[in-house]
Design a protein around this motif. Structure first.
Motif, PDB file in Angstrom:
ATOM      1  N   GLY A 206       0.765  -1.230   0.000  1.00 10.12           N
ATOM      2  CA  GLY A 206       0.000   0.000   0.000  1.00 10.12           C
ATOM      3  C   GLY A 206       0.799   1.284   0.000  1.00 10.12           C
ATOM      4  O   GLY A 206       0.221   2.363   0.030  1.00 10.12           O
ATOM      5  N   THR A 207       2.127   1.196  -0.068  1.00 11.64           N
ATOM      6  CA  THR A 207       2.970   2.399  -0.040  1.00 11.64           C
ATOM      7  C   THR A 207       4.163   2.203  -0.965  1.00 11.64           C
ATOM      8  O   THR A 207       4.831   1.177  -0.893  1.00 11.64           O
ATOM      9  CB  THR A 207       3.489   2.669   1.392  1.00 11.64           C
ATOM     10  N   ALA A 208       4.407   3.209  -1.805  1.00  8.79           N
ATOM     11  CA  ALA A 208       5.566   3.116  -2.700  1.00  8.79           C
ATOM     12  C   ALA A 208       5.889   4.497  -3.261  1.00  8.79           C
ATOM     13  O   ALA A 208       5.026   5.374  -3.331  1.00  8.79           O
ATOM     14  CB  ALA A 208       5.289   2.149  -3.844  1.00  8.79           C
ATOM     15  N   ALA A 209       7.120   4.635  -3.676  1.00  9.77           N
ATOM     16  CA  ALA A 209       7.537   5.840  -4.413  1.00  9.77           C
ATOM     17  C   ALA A 209       6.991   5.723  -5.833  1.00  9.77           C
ATOM     18  O   ALA A 209       6.886   4.620  -6.380  1.00  9.77           O
ATOM     19  CB  ALA A 209       9.055   5.942  -4.440  1.00  9.77           C
ATOM     20  N   PRO A 210       6.630   6.838  -6.454  1.00  5.67           N
ATOM     21  CA  PRO A 210       6.151   6.794  -7.835  1.00  5.67           C
ATOM     22  C   PRO A 210       7.139   6.087  -8.773  1.00  5.67           C
ATOM     23  O   PRO A 210       6.712   5.336  -9.657  1.00  5.67           O
ATOM     24  CB  PRO A 210       5.986   8.269  -8.206  1.00  5.67           C
TER      25      PRO A 210
ATOM     26  N   THR B  13      11.551  10.482   5.254  1.00  4.78           N
ATOM     27  CA  THR B  13      13.016  10.431   5.318  1.00  4.78           C
ATOM     28  C   THR B  13      13.687  11.407   4.365  1.00  4.78           C
ATOM     29  O   THR B  13      14.836  11.778   4.568  1.00  4.78           O
ATOM     30  CB  THR B  13      13.519   9.005   5.016  1.00  4.78           C
ATOM     31  N   ASP B  14      12.983  11.812   3.307  1.00  2.00           N
ATOM     32  CA  ASP B  14      13.559  12.729   2.320  1.00  2.00           C
ATOM     33  C   ASP B  14      12.438  13.604   1.781  1.00  2.00           C
ATOM     34  O   ASP B  14      11.656  13.170   0.933  1.00  2.00           O
ATOM     35  CB  ASP B  14      14.238  11.932   1.199  1.00  2.00           C
TER      36      ASP B  14
ATOM     37  N   ARG C 281      12.232  15.757  -0.342  1.00  2.00           N
ATOM     38  CA  ARG C 281      12.217  15.990  -1.796  1.00  2.00           C
ATOM     39  C   ARG C 281      11.450  14.895  -2.526  1.00  2.00           C
ATOM     40  O   ARG C 281      11.087  15.047  -3.675  1.00  2.00           O
ATOM     41  CB  ARG C 281      13.646  16.060  -2.347  1.00  2.00           C
ATOM     42  N   ARG C 282      11.232  13.796  -1.851  1.00  2.00           N
ATOM     43  CA  ARG C 282      10.563  12.640  -2.457  1.00  2.00           C
ATOM     44  C   ARG C 282       9.100  12.580  -2.026  1.00  2.00           C
ATOM     45  O   ARG C 282       8.727  13.097  -0.992  1.00  2.00           O
ATOM     46  CB  ARG C 282      11.267  11.353  -2.069  1.00  2.00           C
ATOM     47  N   VAL C 283       8.320  11.885  -2.836  1.00  2.00           N
ATOM     48  CA  VAL C 283       6.897  11.700  -2.566  1.00  2.00           C
ATOM     49  C   VAL C 283       6.640  10.214  -2.329  1.00  2.00           C
ATOM     50  O   VAL C 283       7.267   9.354  -2.949  1.00  2.00           O
ATOM     51  CB  VAL C 283       6.055  12.200  -3.766  1.00  2.00           C
ATOM     52  N   VAL C 284       5.709   9.941  -1.447  1.00  2.00           N
ATOM     53  CA  VAL C 284       5.265   8.574  -1.194  1.00  2.00           C
ATOM     54  C   VAL C 284       3.799   8.488  -1.600  1.00  2.00           C
ATOM     55  O   VAL C 284       3.006   9.385  -1.296  1.00  2.00           O
ATOM     56  CB  VAL C 284       5.433   8.205   0.299  1.00  2.00           C
ATOM     57  N   VAL C 285       3.446   7.435  -2.300  1.00  2.00           N
ATOM     58  CA  VAL C 285       2.062   7.191  -2.707  1.00  2.00           C
ATOM     59  C   VAL C 285       1.490   6.144  -1.764  1.00  2.00           C
ATOM     60  O   VAL C 285       2.128   5.126  -1.507  1.00  2.00           O
ATOM     61  CB  VAL C 285       1.983   6.678  -4.159  1.00  2.00           C
ATOM     62  N   GLU C 286       0.301   6.422  -1.259  1.00  2.00           N
ATOM     63  CA  GLU C 286      -0.352   5.490  -0.344  1.00  2.00           C
ATOM     64  C   GLU C 286      -1.714   5.100  -0.895  1.00  2.00           C
ATOM     65  O   GLU C 286      -2.444   5.945  -1.421  1.00  2.00           O
ATOM     66  CB  GLU C 286      -0.563   6.136   1.024  1.00  2.00           C
ATOM     67  N   LEU C 287      -2.044   3.854  -0.727  1.00  2.00           N
ATOM     68  CA  LEU C 287      -3.359   3.343  -1.102  1.00  2.00           C
ATOM     69  C   LEU C 287      -4.338   3.758  -0.003  1.00  2.00           C
ATOM     70  O   LEU C 287      -4.098   3.514   1.173  1.00  2.00           O
ATOM     71  CB  LEU C 287      -3.270   1.819  -1.198  1.00  2.00           C
TER      72      LEU C 287
END
Length: 172
Positions: free
Chosen positions: A68-72, A106-107, A109-115
């Motif tokens: 349910g969670t991942a970087a694009p 943690t960063d 600058r990054r995005v996390v996608v969640e279901l």
């Protein structure tokens, strides 16, 4: 011999035309093709009934497969698509309330996608419907036969994935 299917007729029609036709290979390959077409058709019908497009389901499925969670970029890799192509998919899924994007803990600058719960529910509904059909079809086999089928298909897939491997020596 038992019950006959449309592939038996197909093999009978082609055997006199192609003199070196192996009826077992032709039958197995043609049945796998028809099985795959049937599953694809059922998937399309289930997705249409649930209001999901295939690319939406595929993206939700890839995300679910990452708990349910991942970087694009990870989703793009899982879907075998360029990283910049995932943005439009995520925009549409976010508008539907199926995913949410947030800055990485943690960063920044990054995005996390969640279901989201709605996204998980839409994915599960489609998965459950397809699972019913898969279970119905493979229910023609007992558990040991299903295991044997899976093992035999694995051997074929290994040959497909490693085409330069030498053929196995015949047994028996």
């Amino acid at each position: 011999m038992g019950a006959r299917d449309r592939v038996d007729e197909h093999v009978e029609r082609w055997a006199p035309i192609v003199s070196d036709l192996d009826p077992d290979i032709e039958g197995a390959v043609t049945r796998m093709i028809f099985f795959t077409k049937h599953i694809r058709r059922m998937k399309e019908e289930l997705l249409a009934a649930s209001g999901l497009q295939r690319h939406e389901f595929d993206t939700l499925h890839a995300l679910a497969g990452r708990h349910g969670t991942a970087a694009p970029s990870r989703l793009a890799a899982d879907l075998a698509m360029p990283p910049n192509s995932i943005t439009g998919r995520l925009d549409a899924l976010e508008r539907r309330g199926f995913v949410r994007r947030s800055p990485s803990a943690t960063d920044r600058r990054r995005v996390v996608v969640e279901l989201t719960p709605a996204g998980r529910s839409a994915w599960r509904d489609a998965m459950d419907g397809l699972g019913v059909e898969e279970t119905r079809l493979l229910g023609a086999l007992d558990p040991a036969e299903r295991r044997t089928l899976s093992d035999l298909l694995r051997r074929i897939m290994l040959r497909a994935e490693h085409p330069t491997d030498p053929p196995e020596a015949p047994t028996g």
